[in-house]
Design an enzyme around this catalytic site. Structure first.
Site, PDB file in Angstrom:
ATOM      1  N   SER A 287      17.125  -6.111   5.843  1.00  7.54           N
ATOM      2  CA  SER A 287      17.559  -4.731   6.104  1.00  7.54           C
ATOM      3  C   SER A 287      19.034  -4.734   6.477  1.00  7.54           C
ATOM      4  O   SER A 287      19.534  -5.732   7.031  1.00  7.54           O
ATOM      5  CB  SER A 287      16.759  -4.148   7.271  1.00  7.54           C
ATOM      6  OG  SER A 287      17.344  -2.942   7.725  1.00  7.54           O
TER       7      SER A 287
ATOM      8  N   THR B 147      -2.445  -4.496   5.332  1.00 10.65           N
ATOM      9  CA  THR B 147      -3.408  -4.751   6.417  1.00 10.65           C
ATOM     10  C   THR B 147      -4.741  -4.093   6.093  1.00 10.65           C
ATOM     11  O   THR B 147      -5.791  -4.639   6.375  1.00 10.65           O
ATOM     12  CB  THR B 147      -2.896  -4.214   7.778  1.00 10.65           C
ATOM     13  OG1 THR B 147      -2.434  -2.890   7.598  1.00 10.65           O
ATOM     14  CG2 THR B 147      -1.804  -5.062   8.342  1.00 10.65           C
TER      15      THR B 147
ATOM     16  N   ASN C  82       7.540  -8.256   1.754  1.00 11.24           N
ATOM     17  CA  ASN C  82       7.999  -6.891   2.013  1.00 11.24           C
ATOM     18  C   ASN C  82       7.330  -6.274   3.232  1.00 11.24           C
ATOM     19  O   ASN C  82       7.871  -5.319   3.801  1.00 11.24           O
ATOM     20  CB  ASN C  82       7.722  -6.044   0.756  1.00 11.24           C
ATOM     21  CG  ASN C  82       7.828  -4.573   1.025  1.00 11.24           C
ATOM     22  OD1 ASN C  82       8.919  -4.007   1.091  1.00 11.24           O
ATOM     23  ND2 ASN C  82       6.679  -3.906   1.207  1.00 11.24           N
TER      24      ASN C  82
ATOM     25  N   SER D 298       0.814  -1.226   0.000  1.00  8.63           N
ATOM     26  CA  SER D 298       0.000   0.000   0.000  1.00  8.63           C
ATOM     27  C   SER D 298       0.841   1.268   0.000  1.00  8.63           C
ATOM     28  O   SER D 298       0.352   2.332  -0.370  1.00  8.63           O
ATOM     29  CB  SER D 298      -0.925   0.013   1.230  1.00  8.63           C
ATOM     30  OG  SER D 298      -0.163   0.005   2.413  1.00  8.63           O
ATOM     31  N   ARG D 299       2.107   1.144   0.435  1.00  7.43           N
ATOM     32  CA  ARG D 299       2.921   2.353   0.623  1.00  7.43           C
ATOM     33  C   ARG D 299       4.381   2.032   0.338  1.00  7.43           C
ATOM     34  O   ARG D 299       4.763   0.862   0.219  1.00  7.43           O
ATOM     35  CB  ARG D 299       2.834   2.827   2.087  1.00  7.43           C
ATOM     36  CG  ARG D 299       1.482   3.216   2.537  1.00  7.43           C
ATOM     37  CD  ARG D 299       1.480   3.698   3.971  1.00  7.43           C
ATOM     38  NE  ARG D 299       1.317   2.631   4.928  1.00  7.43           N
ATOM     39  CZ  ARG D 299       2.083   2.467   5.996  1.00  7.43           C
ATOM     40  NH1 ARG D 299       3.088   3.276   6.233  1.00  7.43           N
ATOM     41  NH2 ARG D 299       1.860   1.485   6.844  1.00  7.43           N
TER      42      ARG D 299
ATOM     43  N   ILE E  86      15.872   4.238   3.429  1.00 12.17           N
ATOM     44  CA  ILE E  86      15.072   4.582   2.251  1.00 12.17           C
ATOM     45  C   ILE E  86      13.975   5.552   2.676  1.00 12.17           C
ATOM     46  O   ILE E  86      13.341   5.356   3.729  1.00 12.17           O
ATOM     47  CB  ILE E  86      14.439   3.293   1.647  1.00 12.17           C
ATOM     48  CG1 ILE E  86      15.497   2.179   1.472  1.00 12.17           C
ATOM     49  CG2 ILE E  86      13.720   3.594   0.336  1.00 12.17           C
ATOM     50  CD1 ILE E  86      16.658   2.499   0.589  1.00 12.17           C
TER      51      ILE E  86
ATOM     52  N   THR F  98      21.930 -12.690  -0.098  1.00  9.09           N
ATOM     53  CA  THR F  98      21.394 -11.428   0.416  1.00  9.09           C
ATOM     54  C   THR F  98      22.086 -10.299  -0.320  1.00  9.09           C
ATOM     55  O   THR F  98      23.317 -10.173  -0.269  1.00  9.09           O
ATOM     56  CB  THR F  98      21.645 -11.286   1.929  1.00  9.09           C
ATOM     57  OG1 THR F  98      20.963 -12.350   2.607  1.00  9.09           O
ATOM     58  CG2 THR F  98      21.114  -9.958   2.460  1.00  9.09           C
TER      59      THR F  98
ATOM     60  N   TYR G 235      13.610  -5.377  15.749  1.00  8.66           N
ATOM     61  CA  TYR G 235      13.656  -5.265  14.282  1.00  8.66           C
ATOM     62  C   TYR G 235      14.898  -5.971  13.733  1.00  8.66           C
ATOM     63  O   TYR G 235      14.814  -6.725  12.754  1.00  8.66           O
ATOM     64  CB  TYR G 235      13.667  -3.776  13.928  1.00  8.66           C
ATOM     65  CG  TYR G 235      13.597  -3.474  12.453  1.00  8.66           C
ATOM     66  CD1 TYR G 235      12.397  -3.568  11.749  1.00  8.66           C
ATOM     67  CD2 TYR G 235      14.731  -3.066  11.751  1.00  8.66           C
ATOM     68  CE1 TYR G 235      12.334  -3.259  10.398  1.00  8.66           C
ATOM     69  CE2 TYR G 235      14.674  -2.760  10.407  1.00  8.66           C
ATOM     70  CZ  TYR G 235      13.476  -2.856   9.732  1.00  8.66           C
ATOM     71  OH  TYR G 235      13.416  -2.552   8.384  1.00  8.66           O
ATOM     72  N   ALA G 236      16.058  -5.754  14.370  1.00  6.41           N
ATOM     73  CA  ALA G 236      17.292  -6.379  13.896  1.00  6.41           C
ATOM     74  C   ALA G 236      17.187  -7.899  13.974  1.00  6.41           C
ATOM     75  O   ALA G 236      17.608  -8.610  13.047  1.00  6.41           O
ATOM     76  CB  ALA G 236      18.484  -5.885  14.716  1.00  6.41           C
TER      77      ALA G 236
ATOM     78  N   LYS H 148      14.981  -9.121  11.140  1.00  5.99           N
ATOM     79  CA  LYS H 148      15.586  -8.998   9.805  1.00  5.99           C
ATOM     80  C   LYS H 148      16.774  -9.934   9.637  1.00  5.99           C
ATOM     81  O   LYS H 148      17.041 -10.411   8.534  1.00  5.99           O
ATOM     82  CB  LYS H 148      15.985  -7.542   9.545  1.00  5.99           C
ATOM     83  CG  LYS H 148      14.782  -6.583   9.449  1.00  5.99           C
ATOM     84  CD  LYS H 148      13.887  -6.955   8.290  1.00  5.99           C
ATOM     85  CE  LYS H 148      12.746  -5.968   8.097  1.00  5.99           C
ATOM     86  NZ  LYS H 148      11.899  -6.311   6.932  1.00  5.99           N
TER      87      LYS H 148
HETATM   88  P1  NAP Z   1       6.129   1.425   5.175  1.00  2.00           P
HETATM   89  O1  NAP Z   1       6.151   2.597   4.260  1.00  2.00           O
HETATM   90  O2  NAP Z   1       5.962   1.644   6.641  1.00  2.00           O
HETATM   91  O3  NAP Z   1       5.014   0.397   4.665  1.00  2.00           O
HETATM   92  C1  NAP Z   1       4.787  -0.800   5.354  1.00  2.00           C
HETATM   93  C2  NAP Z   1       3.842  -1.666   4.563  1.00  2.00           C
HETATM   94  O4  NAP Z   1       3.682  -2.910   5.266  1.00  2.00           O
HETATM   95  C3  NAP Z   1       2.451  -1.069   4.420  1.00  2.00           C
HETATM   96  O5  NAP Z   1       1.942  -1.416   3.152  1.00  2.00           O
HETATM   97  C4  NAP Z   1       1.651  -1.784   5.514  1.00  2.00           C
HETATM   98  O6  NAP Z   1       0.274  -1.902   5.232  1.00  2.00           O
HETATM   99  C5  NAP Z   1       2.294  -3.156   5.456  1.00  2.00           C
HETATM  100  N1  NAP Z   1       2.093  -3.937   6.679  1.00  2.00           N
HETATM  101  C6  NAP Z   1       2.467  -3.597   7.945  1.00  2.00           C
HETATM  102  N2  NAP Z   1       2.101  -4.561   8.795  1.00  2.00           N
HETATM  103  C7  NAP Z   1       1.497  -5.523   8.061  1.00  2.00           C
HETATM  104  C8  NAP Z   1       0.892  -6.760   8.384  1.00  2.00           C
HETATM  105  N3  NAP Z   1       0.834  -7.219   9.639  1.00  2.00           N
HETATM  106  N4  NAP Z   1       0.339  -7.503   7.367  1.00  2.00           N
HETATM  107  C9  NAP Z   1       0.373  -7.036   6.102  1.00  2.00           C
HETATM  108  N5  NAP Z   1       0.927  -5.870   5.735  1.00  2.00           N
HETATM  109  C10 NAP Z   1       1.485  -5.123   6.714  1.00  2.00           C
HETATM  110  O7  NAP Z   1       7.482   0.558   5.045  1.00  2.00           O
HETATM  111  P2  NAP Z   1       8.690   0.656   3.977  1.00  2.00           P
HETATM  112  O8  NAP Z   1       9.660   1.640   4.475  1.00  2.00           O
HETATM  113  O9  NAP Z   1       8.153   0.725   2.597  1.00  2.00           O
HETATM  114  O10 NAP Z   1       9.363  -0.775   4.219  1.00  2.00           O
HETATM  115  C11 NAP Z   1       9.018  -1.916   3.441  1.00  2.00           C
HETATM  116  C12 NAP Z   1       9.919  -3.074   3.878  1.00  2.00           C
HETATM  117  O11 NAP Z   1      11.288  -2.695   3.703  1.00  2.00           O
HETATM  118  C13 NAP Z   1       9.772  -3.430   5.354  1.00  2.00           C
HETATM  119  O12 NAP Z   1       9.920  -4.822   5.519  1.00  2.00           O
HETATM  120  C14 NAP Z   1      10.937  -2.717   5.992  1.00  2.00           C
HETATM  121  O13 NAP Z   1      11.336  -3.327   7.184  1.00  2.00           O
HETATM  122  C15 NAP Z   1      11.978  -2.863   4.909  1.00  2.00           C
HETATM  123  N6  NAP Z   1      13.048  -1.870   4.984  1.00  2.00           N
HETATM  124  C16 NAP Z   1      12.762  -0.529   4.953  1.00  2.00           C
HETATM  125  C17 NAP Z   1      13.812   0.396   5.020  1.00  2.00           C
HETATM  126  C18 NAP Z   1      13.571   1.867   4.987  1.00  2.00           C
HETATM  127  O14 NAP Z   1      14.551   2.608   5.209  1.00  2.00           O
HETATM  128  N7  NAP Z   1      12.371   2.348   4.700  1.00  2.00           N
HETATM  129  C19 NAP Z   1      15.125  -0.079   5.137  1.00  2.00           C
HETATM  130  C20 NAP Z   1      15.375  -1.434   5.168  1.00  2.00           C
HETATM  131  C21 NAP Z   1      14.327  -2.334   5.086  1.00  2.00           C
HETATM  132  P3  NAP Z   1      -0.816  -0.801   5.775  1.00  2.00           P
HETATM  133  O15 NAP Z   1      -0.550   0.420   4.963  1.00  2.00           O
HETATM  134  O16 NAP Z   1      -2.132  -1.404   5.526  1.00  2.00           O
HETATM  135  O17 NAP Z   1      -0.472  -0.625   7.230  1.00  2.00           O
END
Ligand code: NAP
Length: 243
Positions: A138, A37, A86, A14-15, A184, A234, A151-152, A155
């Site tokens: 991550s 969700t 993801n 979604s995001r 990111i 990875t 979180y660590a 991941k």
């Molecule tokens: P985000 O913008 O916070 O988006 C999180 C997404 O996960 C949303 O679509 C949310 O859905 C969904 N979600 C959360 N809990 C869920 C659940 N229980 N079941 C199904 N969907 C769920 O996150 P992001 O930054 O894009 O990160 C995406 C992935 O990359 C994550 O795994 C994060 O740990 C990883 N990551 C991110 C970064 C970073 O710097 N951003 C760095 C390393 C790794 P809703 O909108 O419905 O809540």
């Protein structure tokens, strides 16, 4: 068009990073199951990207909901060829202040969620003798971070899961790899303090935080047919931050 008519499941679509991953697959011809969700967010991405995409609401930490999701995707779109785990959450605080539920929820979504999806989706992938699984880990899973023991751990756990799935399913034509993004620009990182951002800009050789568009191409490559001899790996995508 590397994914014409392939069914691709993207959780957390979604995001942020997940939405960009879903969009990129649709551009390359895939029928994308966008999972989040909240149904509204999942459907919004599906409508925006088109190409037969469909939105689904599912909490990935709930194995019964995940089994129902996979059945629904197969009935609506067909057998999944690609699964991108993801969906992820953070509940950051220092170890001494972290509550049981903060630890358990992050591990349940980030790690058990991927397990739930892989177990449910790999049944039909095995029958088809083809599948591509990509788990979003991550740099925090590789290097740790103060305030993020939950979180660590989740991941880092995803990397062990990836290695084991790669060993179990490789003979069935299914690969399983992980991508470890750096920092990111998404909702997840919007509260990072300014000095932390400046530190990333200073220390990453490419001189900036990443964007979802920097991550999606790595995932599409690992999910492509050409990547059939890459499994259990990875791939860090962090602008060189941890060199
Ligand atoms: P985000 O913008 O916070 O988006 C999180 C997404 O996960 C949303 O679509 C949310 O859905 C969904 N979600 C959360 N809990 C869920 C659940 N229980 N079941 C199904 N969907 C769920 O996150 P992001 O930054 O894009 O990160 C995406 C992935 O990359 C994550 O795994 C994060 O740990 C990883 N990551 C991110 C970064 C970073 O710097 N951003 C760095 C390393 C790794 P809703 O909108 O419905 O809540």
């Amino acid at each position: 068009m590397r994914f014409t008519d392939q069914v691709v499941i993207v959780t957390g679509a979604s995001r942020g990073i997940g939405r960009e991953i879903a969009r990129s697959f649709a551009v390359e011809g895939a029928k994308v199951a966008c999972v989040a969700t909240r149904l509204g967010g999942a459907q919004k991405t599906a409508e925006e990207i088109g190409g037969g995409a469909k939105g689904y609401a599912c909490d990935v930490s709930d194995s019964a909901s995940v089994d129902a999701l996979i059945e629904a995707v197969q009935a609506d779109l067909g057998v999944p060829a690609v699964l991108v785990n993801n969906a992820g959450v953070t509940k950051d605080t220092l170890l001494m202040r972290m509550k049981d539920e903060d630890f358990d929820r992050v591990v349940a979504v980030n790690l058990k969620g991927a397990f739930n999806l892989i177990r449910a989706a790999s049944r039909s992938m095995m029958k088809a003798r083809y599948g591509r699984i990509v788990n979003i880990s991550s740099v925090v899973g590789l290097h740790g971070a103060a305030g993020q023991v939950n979180y660590a751990a989740s991941k880092a756990g995803l990397i062990g899961l990836t290695l084991s799935v790669a060993k179990e399913l490789g003979s069935r034509g299914i690969t399983c790899n992980a991508v470890a993004p750096g920092f990111i620009e998404t909702d997840m990182t919007e509260d990072l303090p300014q000095e932390f951002r400046e530190g990333v800009e200073k220390n990453a050789p490419v001189g900036r935080l990443g964007k979802p568009e920097d991550i999606a191409p790595a995932i599409l490559f690992l999910a492509s047919a050409e990547a059939s001899y890459i499994t259990g790996q990875t791939l860090t995508v962090d602008g060189g931050l941890f060199l």
